[in-house]
Motif scaffolding. Structure first.
Motif, PDB file in Angstrom:
ATOM      1  N   GLY A 104       0.780  -1.232   0.000  1.00 28.20           N
ATOM      2  CA  GLY A 104       0.000   0.000   0.000  1.00 28.20           C
ATOM      3  C   GLY A 104       0.808   1.276   0.000  1.00 28.20           C
ATOM      4  N   ASP A 105       2.059   1.194   0.427  1.00 30.59           N
ATOM      5  CA  ASP A 105       2.878   2.404   0.449  1.00 30.59           C
ATOM      6  C   ASP A 105       3.428   2.745  -0.919  1.00 30.59           C
ATOM      7  OD1 ASP A 105       2.461   2.699   3.114  1.00 30.59           O
ATOM      8  OD2 ASP A 105       4.332   1.736   3.721  1.00 30.59           O
ATOM      9  N   LEU A 106       3.345   1.788  -1.822  1.00 34.37           N
ATOM     10  CA  LEU A 106       3.908   2.015  -3.150  1.00 34.37           C
ATOM     11  C   LEU A 106       3.185   3.148  -3.859  1.00 34.37           C
ATOM     12  CD1 LEU A 106       4.288  -1.665  -4.390  1.00 34.37           C
ATOM     13  CD2 LEU A 106       6.059  -0.157  -3.461  1.00 34.37           C
ATOM     14  N   SER A 107       3.943   3.858  -4.624  1.00 35.17           N
ATOM     15  CA  SER A 107       3.336   4.821  -5.528  1.00 35.17           C
ATOM     16  C   SER A 107       2.923   4.053  -6.774  1.00 35.17           C
ATOM     17  CB  SER A 107       4.348   5.905  -5.867  1.00 35.17           C
ATOM     18  OG  SER A 107       4.511   6.028  -7.252  1.00 35.17           O
ATOM     19  N   TYR A 108       1.985   4.568  -7.517  1.00 30.98           N
ATOM     20  CA  TYR A 108       1.636   3.870  -8.749  1.00 30.98           C
ATOM     21  C   TYR A 108       1.541   4.863  -9.899  1.00 30.98           C
ATOM     22  CZ  TYR A 108      -3.262   5.265  -8.078  1.00 30.98           C
ATOM     23  OH  TYR A 108      -4.419   5.984  -7.932  1.00 30.98           O
ATOM     24  N   GLY A 109       2.388   5.869  -9.832  1.00 28.37           N
ATOM     25  CA  GLY A 109       2.415   6.839 -10.909  1.00 28.37           C
ATOM     26  C   GLY A 109       1.467   8.003 -10.693  1.00 28.37           C
ATOM     27  N   GLU A 110       0.783   8.014  -9.522  1.00 26.92           N
ATOM     28  CA  GLU A 110      -0.097   9.128  -9.191  1.00 26.92           C
ATOM     29  C   GLU A 110       0.501   9.891  -8.020  1.00 26.92           C
ATOM     30  OE1 GLU A 110      -2.523   9.806 -11.067  1.00 26.92           O
ATOM     31  OE2 GLU A 110      -3.200   7.951 -12.029  1.00 26.92           O
ATOM     32  N   ASP A 111      -0.217  10.922  -7.564  1.00 26.55           N
ATOM     33  CA  ASP A 111       0.317  11.758  -6.493  1.00 26.55           C
ATOM     34  C   ASP A 111       0.116  11.163  -5.107  1.00 26.55           C
ATOM     35  OD1 ASP A 111       1.169  13.593  -8.307  1.00 26.55           O
ATOM     36  OD2 ASP A 111      -0.616  14.844  -8.163  1.00 26.55           O
ATOM     37  N   VAL A 112      -0.688  10.130  -4.997  1.00 26.91           N
ATOM     38  CA  VAL A 112      -0.943   9.515  -3.701  1.00 26.91           C
ATOM     39  C   VAL A 112      -0.467   8.063  -3.728  1.00 26.91           C
ATOM     40  CG1 VAL A 112      -2.898  10.988  -3.153  1.00 26.91           C
ATOM     41  CG2 VAL A 112      -3.294   8.847  -4.358  1.00 26.91           C
ATOM     42  N   SER A 113      -0.274   7.479  -2.523  1.00 23.58           N
ATOM     43  CA  SER A 113       0.101   6.066  -2.447  1.00 23.58           C
ATOM     44  C   SER A 113      -1.089   5.200  -2.856  1.00 23.58           C
ATOM     45  CB  SER A 113       0.509   5.716  -1.017  1.00 23.58           C
ATOM     46  OG  SER A 113      -0.626   5.731  -0.166  1.00 23.58           O
ATOM     47  N   GLN A 114      -0.812   3.948  -3.184  1.00 22.82           N
ATOM     48  CA  GLN A 114      -1.903   3.016  -3.496  1.00 22.82           C
ATOM     49  C   GLN A 114      -2.888   2.936  -2.337  1.00 22.82           C
ATOM     50  OE1 GLN A 114      -3.558   1.327  -5.597  1.00 22.82           O
ATOM     51  NE2 GLN A 114      -2.174   0.741  -7.190  1.00 22.82           N
ATOM     52  N   MET A 115      -2.380   2.878  -1.116  1.00 18.72           N
ATOM     53  CA  MET A 115      -3.275   2.745   0.033  1.00 18.72           C
ATOM     54  C   MET A 115      -4.183   3.953   0.178  1.00 18.72           C
ATOM     55  SD  MET A 115      -4.434   0.967   2.494  1.00 18.72           S
ATOM     56  CE  MET A 115      -3.282  -0.365   2.825  1.00 18.72           C
ATOM     57  N   ALA A 116      -3.603   5.158   0.078  1.00 18.58           N
ATOM     58  CA  ALA A 116      -4.438   6.358   0.169  1.00 18.58           C
ATOM     59  C   ALA A 116      -5.486   6.339  -0.937  1.00 18.58           C
ATOM     60  CB  ALA A 116      -3.563   7.607   0.061  1.00 18.58           C
ATOM     61  N   HIS A 117      -5.089   5.906  -2.112  1.00 21.09           N
ATOM     62  CA  HIS A 117      -6.009   5.866  -3.258  1.00 21.09           C
ATOM     63  C   HIS A 117      -7.197   4.931  -3.002  1.00 21.09           C
ATOM     64  CE1 HIS A 117      -7.599   5.590  -7.255  1.00 21.09           C
ATOM     65  NE2 HIS A 117      -7.241   4.324  -7.391  1.00 21.09           N
ATOM     66  N   ILE A 118      -6.928   3.710  -2.587  1.00 14.73           N
ATOM     67  CA  ILE A 118      -8.052   2.770  -2.436  1.00 14.73           C
ATOM     68  C   ILE A 118      -8.960   3.179  -1.266  1.00 14.73           C
ATOM     69  CG2 ILE A 118      -6.816   0.873  -3.550  1.00 14.73           C
ATOM     70  CD1 ILE A 118      -6.439  -0.377  -0.769  1.00 14.73           C
ATOM     71  N   LEU A 119      -8.367   3.746  -0.205  1.00 16.12           N
ATOM     72  CA  LEU A 119      -9.193   4.207   0.921  1.00 16.12           C
ATOM     73  C   LEU A 119     -10.068   5.391   0.496  1.00 16.12           C
ATOM     74  CD1 LEU A 119      -6.659   3.964   3.891  1.00 16.12           C
ATOM     75  CD2 LEU A 119      -8.581   2.422   3.395  1.00 16.12           C
ATOM     76  N   GLN A 120      -9.527   6.268  -0.319  1.00 12.92           N
ATOM     77  CA  GLN A 120     -10.330   7.389  -0.812  1.00 12.92           C
ATOM     78  C   GLN A 120     -11.445   6.891  -1.724  1.00 12.92           C
ATOM     79  OE1 GLN A 120      -7.924  10.588  -2.439  1.00 12.92           O
ATOM     80  NE2 GLN A 120      -6.638  10.686  -0.614  1.00 12.92           N
ATOM     81  N   CYS A 121     -11.157   5.903  -2.548  1.00 15.18           N
ATOM     82  CA  CYS A 121     -12.187   5.352  -3.443  1.00 15.18           C
ATOM     83  C   CYS A 121     -13.319   4.710  -2.641  1.00 15.18           C
ATOM     84  CB  CYS A 121     -11.573   4.335  -4.402  1.00 15.18           C
ATOM     85  SG  CYS A 121     -10.529   5.084  -5.663  1.00 15.18           S
TER      86      CYS A 121
END
Ligand code: FE
Length: 182
Positions: free
Chosen positions: A17-34
């Protein structure tokens, strides 16, 4: 019923989840926001779970980074949906499987949508086949979960804020447990 599987999924998500995936937020922040966007949008439990889990395919085999670095499409939506289908019904897995098709659909029909894609998403669009043609649009819209996939895709687009704290993974435990297939 054991909820070991929920622990296993959470562990998988936390590991990468700490990985970046080419966006401005981490994967974890992204899925929690979704997931949170789905909840505040009044989505069904199944769609909220799909939003939280839609990128799990990225966590399985580093598909996201592969796409970024090697210019290939690892079809994380397909691998993710197949993984989730062991425990969850199509109401969860279909929006996951179709969220890239929903992106291709929106690119075709919504003015300005392509232009608004993030850099990473514009890169992956090419690998994913580009915008839908007319036949692909019709085929997509005929699927029972097309509208949920489009809603999920909107959360996916919006869940990239660097300054937004939302509820954590644990807050989804009951919801996910209630959706496990018997
Ligand atoms: Fe995503």
């Amino acid at each position: 019923m054991t909820t070991q599987i929920i622990d296993d999924i959470f562990t998988l998500l936390r590991e990468s989840g700490d990985l970046s995936y080419g966006e401005d937020v981490s994967q974890m922040a992204h899925i929690l926001q979704c997931g949170h966007l789905a909840r505040i949008d009044g989505a069904s439990d199944a769609l909220a779970a799909a939003a939280l889990l839609h990128d799990v395919g990225q966590f399985l085999n580093d598909a996201g980074n592969a796409a970024e670095q090697k210019g290939i499409d690892a079809q994380h939506e397909v691998t993710g949906a197949a993984f989730l289908a062991r425990w969850f019904s199509p109401s969860v897995t279909e929006p996951v499987r179709l969220h890239v098709e929903a992106k291709r659909y929106l690119c075709a029909v919504e003015p300005g949508y392509v232009e608004a894609l993030s850099r990473a998403s514009a890169l992956s669009l090419r690998l994913q086949g580009g915008p839908h043609d007319a036949q692909e649009q019709a085929d997509f819209l005929a699927l029972p979960d097309a509208q949920d996939a489009i809603r999920l895709r909107r959360y996916d687009d919006q869940g990239k804020r660097s300054d937004w704290d939302v509820p954590d993974l644990e807050s989804y435990r009951q919801l996910l447990t209630s959706l496990l297939r018997p």
